[in-house]
Design an enzyme around this catalytic site. Structure first.
Site, PDB file in Angstrom:
ATOM      1  CB  SER A   1      51.058  76.998  15.268  1.00  0.00           C
ATOM      2  OG  SER A   1      51.720  77.417  16.403  1.00  0.00           O
TER       3      SER A   1
ATOM      4  CB  VAL B   1      59.028  86.354  16.891  1.00  0.00           C
ATOM      5  CG1 VAL B   1      59.999  87.060  15.939  1.00  0.00           C
ATOM      6  CG2 VAL B   1      57.638  86.953  16.753  1.00  0.00           C
TER       7      VAL B   1
ATOM      8  CG  MET C   1      58.676  76.889  13.723  1.00  0.00           C
ATOM      9  SD  MET C   1      58.579  75.201  13.100  1.00  0.00           S
ATOM     10  CE  MET C   1      57.559  75.405  11.672  1.00  0.00           C
TER      11      MET C   1
ATOM     12  CD  GLU D   1      51.533  81.187  18.006  1.00  0.00           C
ATOM     13  OE1 GLU D   1      52.393  81.640  17.258  1.00  0.00           O
ATOM     14  OE2 GLU D   1      50.464  80.686  17.595  1.00  0.00           O
TER      15      GLU D   1
ATOM     16  CE  LYS E   1      53.237  84.749  16.400  1.00  0.00           C
ATOM     17  NZ  LYS E   1      54.427  84.144  15.846  1.00  0.00           N
TER      18      LYS E   1
ATOM     19  CG  HIS F   1      50.685  76.546  10.077  1.00  0.00           C
ATOM     20  ND1 HIS F   1      49.723  75.604  10.327  1.00  0.00           N
ATOM     21  CD2 HIS F   1      51.573  76.436  11.089  1.00  0.00           C
ATOM     22  CE1 HIS F   1      50.023  74.949  11.436  1.00  0.00           C
ATOM     23  NE2 HIS F   1      51.135  75.437  11.915  1.00  0.00           N
TER      24      HIS F   1
ATOM     25  CG  ASP G   1      66.434  85.524  17.275  1.00  0.00           C
ATOM     26  OD1 ASP G   1      66.166  86.085  18.363  1.00  0.00           O
ATOM     27  OD2 ASP G   1      65.969  84.414  16.955  1.00  0.00           O
TER      28      ASP G   1
HETATM   29  P1  NAD Z   1      61.315  79.223  19.048  1.00  0.00           P
HETATM   30  O1  NAD Z   1      61.118  79.609  20.459  1.00  0.00           O
HETATM   31  O2  NAD Z   1      62.179  78.066  18.729  1.00  0.00           O
HETATM   32  O3  NAD Z   1      61.921  80.463  18.235  1.00  0.00           O
HETATM   33  C1  NAD Z   1      61.457  81.775  18.330  1.00  0.00           C
HETATM   34  C2  NAD Z   1      62.616  82.694  18.027  1.00  0.00           C
HETATM   35  O4  NAD Z   1      62.118  84.009  17.930  1.00  0.00           O
HETATM   36  C3  NAD Z   1      63.709  82.695  19.077  1.00  0.00           C
HETATM   37  O5  NAD Z   1      64.963  82.470  18.496  1.00  0.00           O
HETATM   38  C4  NAD Z   1      63.612  84.079  19.665  1.00  0.00           C
HETATM   39  O6  NAD Z   1      64.862  84.585  20.115  1.00  0.00           O
HETATM   40  C5  NAD Z   1      63.069  84.874  18.508  1.00  0.00           C
HETATM   41  N1  NAD Z   1      62.444  86.115  18.912  1.00  0.00           N
HETATM   42  C6  NAD Z   1      61.631  86.336  19.971  1.00  0.00           C
HETATM   43  N2  NAD Z   1      61.261  87.641  20.001  1.00  0.00           N
HETATM   44  C7  NAD Z   1      61.839  88.211  18.941  1.00  0.00           C
HETATM   45  C8  NAD Z   1      61.835  89.537  18.448  1.00  0.00           C
HETATM   46  N3  NAD Z   1      61.173  90.492  19.063  1.00  0.00           N
HETATM   47  N4  NAD Z   1      62.523  89.787  17.337  1.00  0.00           N
HETATM   48  C9  NAD Z   1      63.223  88.815  16.705  1.00  0.00           C
HETATM   49  N5  NAD Z   1      63.269  87.554  17.150  1.00  0.00           N
HETATM   50  C10 NAD Z   1      62.578  87.259  18.252  1.00  0.00           C
HETATM   51  O7  NAD Z   1      59.873  79.045  18.431  1.00  0.00           O
HETATM   52  P2  NAD Z   1      59.428  78.219  17.144  1.00  0.00           P
HETATM   53  O8  NAD Z   1      59.037  76.869  17.550  1.00  0.00           O
HETATM   54  O9  NAD Z   1      60.427  78.416  16.064  1.00  0.00           O
HETATM   55  O10 NAD Z   1      58.077  78.983  16.753  1.00  0.00           O
HETATM   56  C11 NAD Z   1      58.061  80.223  16.121  1.00  0.00           C
HETATM   57  C12 NAD Z   1      56.677  80.517  15.599  1.00  0.00           C
HETATM   58  O11 NAD Z   1      56.296  79.469  14.719  1.00  0.00           O
HETATM   59  C13 NAD Z   1      55.583  80.565  16.638  1.00  0.00           C
HETATM   60  O12 NAD Z   1      54.639  81.516  16.263  1.00  0.00           O
HETATM   61  C14 NAD Z   1      54.989  79.172  16.607  1.00  0.00           C
HETATM   62  O13 NAD Z   1      53.662  79.154  17.058  1.00  0.00           O
HETATM   63  C15 NAD Z   1      55.058  78.895  15.136  1.00  0.00           C
HETATM   64  N6  NAD Z   1      55.058  77.475  14.773  1.00  0.00           N
HETATM   65  C16 NAD Z   1      55.742  76.565  15.503  1.00  0.00           C
HETATM   66  C17 NAD Z   1      55.733  75.226  15.119  1.00  0.00           C
HETATM   67  C18 NAD Z   1      56.508  74.206  15.905  1.00  0.00           C
HETATM   68  O14 NAD Z   1      56.298  73.007  15.696  1.00  0.00           O
HETATM   69  N7  NAD Z   1      57.403  74.610  16.763  1.00  0.00           N
HETATM   70  C19 NAD Z   1      55.019  74.845  13.990  1.00  0.00           C
HETATM   71  C20 NAD Z   1      54.350  75.806  13.239  1.00  0.00           C
HETATM   72  C21 NAD Z   1      54.375  77.109  13.647  1.00  0.00           C
END
Ligand code: NAD
Length: 716
Positions: A434, A405, A329, A407, A412, A455, A348
């Protein structure tokens, strides 16, 4: 003399009609313009001193089509008095016919974009010259709002370039650039911008012909027409099959377009135009066009223009944006923001992860470069705006930070505190969670009034919607300025109040759960999947659950159970998900298996073992009932969101449902869907379904009272 047209006649008897709707940024067809054009044509026709006329525009674009905002009355008229609607819809078509048969030559000097009725004016001119303006497009996009080109477009375009090349333009509503329009033969000449009026004039002085080819004796449609012509017959056969495949007969417009072209091209023009007007009126009377215009055009445009943005808040132009988490995302948000000209700090936990996030933009830009969609300099400049980092100090000066980051509440909370430590007091902090309620996440913030949910949907670069989530303490100014950011990245916002799953994830989950519940009841899984697609959902509930993973559904259920304790009520289908994740180890597509198998050497297939786990019931419902059940449960849950104040405007419910999770666009969205059925009937049907399938179908007292009052969700 005319309100919307400047009429100038020169010494050589050439009249130039310059279209200029003074109070509009773009020229559109309005009743006033129609009247003005009709009078201008009569004046030209009746003036012996006039040799011919040029039609052009005073704006950057030529004319962008009908003013759809004014269509409400016409839709209502078509439902109540079809002959009157036919007469009204036909009036513009007759004006253009009068223009092409009045005996004076007309030349269109197309200085910019000409769409819909705009292009139809040009097609009715005897000569067309288009300026090769960089952003100009020509097209007949009516199908995209459930209509057809009703001012001769379905008749003149095929007569000009042939049936085969004209059908895709009308059935898909695709635009073409001026050069392509020249290649296709839609325009006679393409010239440098600024030269179009002179070129049109030259034609009028040198070789004017005031008779259209189709009005000359012996005219034949290029490439042939009619059921007896082998090529034309084949074109229609293939076309009909393609339309059926792509629209599943949920959309009447493509069928009406094909019929209008088929029937119209074998008769003389005047009869052909009558045929076209009849099909057009039929579409006006059909709820699909009304629903599509309302949601996909009028209300979407309102949302894009931030019609409900809290007023009196200074506009925020984000110059520097922070993104926490460079995963799927975060990487997508970085791309769309850099494209919008913002400096992006992409943070990150490791520089490798942050670089990988930037790599996503590199890939997308390389693709765009390959396709010639942008220059190397532009691509480099966009990439240079994304700064991968692990250092929170780099966030200093960001007006907005978006957290994406994992979920996980603790992670967070930690990143919120670390970012806020370097941010200015008035910076906005947004979470892309999400599922986690925003009010709870805001507890980690030192200034919850500047905390909000943004979102996004995956893939961010393609999905047009952003759900803006208002926490209990979120200030109005924060909402307004978050909306400014959404508009800057050219996404469509809806504003929703905080609640579990917010709006889109909540109703999407209800859809998938209903499909999964049917599986447990012994409904044939292929029937569930196909019925959903035939209803117009882009993907069946089982396939889409595999896509987002069953594991995610299981995690959300676990979290909700933990949060709600005794108040927790298991969702329909939950036991199936548990079994698949815990006992069967089939967690979804990412894990190679879920409801489907994903063989390396072929397309996915429903897992044959499903029949053993959930044997087929002896009696199967029909596909229509399965589809109805899947659509009704989504619409009903939307009414609950409205009752609870999660959404506050019916149009947000509609827009969110179509652009968020793919509720069928022809319905106009979940609440337009109810209005089309009629709220009373909808409630009655839900009660019937509740008796068969359980209390999740039971309409609330609020909804029943609304039905009793006969109060729809939209007034038009
Ligand atoms: P992802 O696992 O692809 O990416 C998360 C990233 O966050 C990773 O690169 C990780 O290294 C980084 N991270 C973790 N802890 C961290 C920290 N302490 N500091 C900095 N970076 C950190 O996940 P995603 O699919 O991109 O989802 C991210 C967020 O977006 C979540 O909250 C998810 O619920 C939400 N979301 C996801 C979707 C989807 O379809 N995947 C849709 C809407 C919202």
């Amino acid at each position: 003399m005319f309100e919307t047209i400047d009429y100038q006649q020169d010494a050589e008897g050439i009249v130039t009609l310059t279209i200029d709707l003074k109070d509009r940024s773009m020229n559109v067809l309005t009743p006033q313009f129609t009247r003005d054009l009709a009078q201008a044509i009569e004046r030209i026709a009746g003036d012996d001193g006039v040799r011919g006329a040029i039609i052009t525009s005073a704006k950057d674009s030529f004319l962008a089509g009908a003013d759809l905002k004014g269509f409400d009355a016409l839709f209502a008229l078509a439902r109540e008095d079809a002959p009157a609607a036919y007469a009204q819809a036909r009036s513009f078509s007759l004006i253009l016919r009068r223009m092409e048969t009045c005996g004076k030559p007309f030349a269109a000097a197309i200085n910019g974009t000409a769409l819909g009725g705009g292009l139809e004016i040009c097609l009715a001119c005897h000569y067309r010259v288009a300026a090769n303006a960089p952003k100009a497009v020509l097209g007949l996009p009516e199908v995209q709002v459930g209509l057809l080109p009703g001012a001769g477009g379905t008749q003149r375009l095929p007569r000009l370039i042939g049936i085969e090349p004209s059908l895709p333009l009308m059935l898909q509503g695709k635009h073409v650039a001026p050069a392509k329009a020249g290649e296709l033969g839609i325009v006679h000449r393409v010239v440098e911008p600024g030269e179009e009026v002179a070129a049109a004039r030259q034609w009028l002085l040198e070789s004017p012909d005031a008779e259209q080819p189709w009005d000359k004796k012996g005219f034949k449609v290029p490439g042939g027409a009619g059921a007896m012509h082998p090529k034309a017959a084949q074109t229609f056969m293939v076309g009909a099959a393609m339309v059926a495949k792509e629209t599943r007969h949920n959309y009447p417009a493509p069928i009406a377009i094909m019929a209008s072209v088929f029937e119209g091209t074998i008769v003389p023009m005047d009869t052909a135009l009558k045929i076209e007007s009849r099909y057009f009126t039929k579409l006006l009377a059909d709820p699909v066009a009304n629903n599509m215009v309302r949601t996909l055009f009028v209300n979407k445009q309102k949302a894009d223009k931030l019609a409900y943005r809290p007023a009196d808040v200074p506009k925020l132009k984000v110059q520097k944006l922070g993104i926490l988490g460079a995963g799927m995302m975060g990487a997508g948000i970085a791309y769309v923001s850099a494209m919008a000209g913002q400096q992006v700090v992409l943070l990150d936990t490791s520089i490798e992860a942050a670089d990988k996030g930037k790599g996503y933009s590199e890939k997308l830009l390389a693709k765009a470069l390959d396709r010639g969609k942008l220059s190397r300099e532009k691509a480099d400049a966009i990439l240079a705006r994304i700064h991968p980092t692990t250092n929170y100090d780099d966030l200093a000066g960001c007006e907005l930070v978006i957290e994406a980051v994992f979920e996980n509440r603790e992670i967070k909370a930690e990143v919120t505190a670390r970012a806020e430590a370097v941010l200015a007091e008035d910076a906005i902090f947004a979470s892309n969670t999400s599922t986690l309620p925003i009010t709870g996440l805001a507890e980690a913030s030192r200034r919850p009034e500047r905390f909000i949910g943004l979102h996004f949907f995956s893939p961010v670069d393609k999905m047009p919607l952003v759900e803006v989530i208002v926490g209990e303490k979120t200030a109005e100014a924060t909402i307004a300025q978050a909306l400014d950011y959404v508009a800057a990245i050219r996404k469509t916002p809806i504003v929703v109040n905080d609640s579990r799953g917010f709006y889109t994830s909540r109703v999407f989950g209800i859809f998938t759960n209903e499909g999964i519940a049917m599986l447990a009841e012994g409904v044939n899984p292929a029937l569930i999947e196909n019925a959903a697609k035939f209803a117009g959902m882009p993907v069946g509930p089982l396939a889409v659950t595999d896509e987002v993973t069953l594991e995610l559904g299981w995690k959300v259920a676990e979290q909700t159970r933990a949060d709600l304790g005794e108040k927790y009520e298991p969702q329909a289908g939950e036991s199936v998900i548990r079994k698949f994740v815990e006992a069967l180890d089939r967690k979804g597509k990412r894990y190679g298996k879920g409801f489907y198998d994903y063989p390396a050497d072929g397309p996915k297939q429903l897992w044959p073992g499903l029949a053993e786990v959930y044997p087929l019931a002896e009696e199967q419902p029909d596909a229509e009932y399965v589809a109805k059940r899947l659509l009704y449960i989504q619409a009903l849950e939307t009414t609950r969101c409205m009752e609870e104040g999660v959404i506050t405007r019916a149009e947000d419910g509609d827009i969110g449902s179509i652009f968020g999770w793919g509720f069928p666009p022809h319905t106009g969205g979940t609440l337009s869907f109810i209005d089309t059925i009629g709220i009373k009937k909808f409630v009655k049907e839900c009660e019937r379904m509740a008796r068969r399938h359980g209390k999740r179908f039971r309409p609330s007292k609020w909804l029943k009272e609304r039905a009793k009052r006969g109060e729809p969700f939209h007034s038009q």
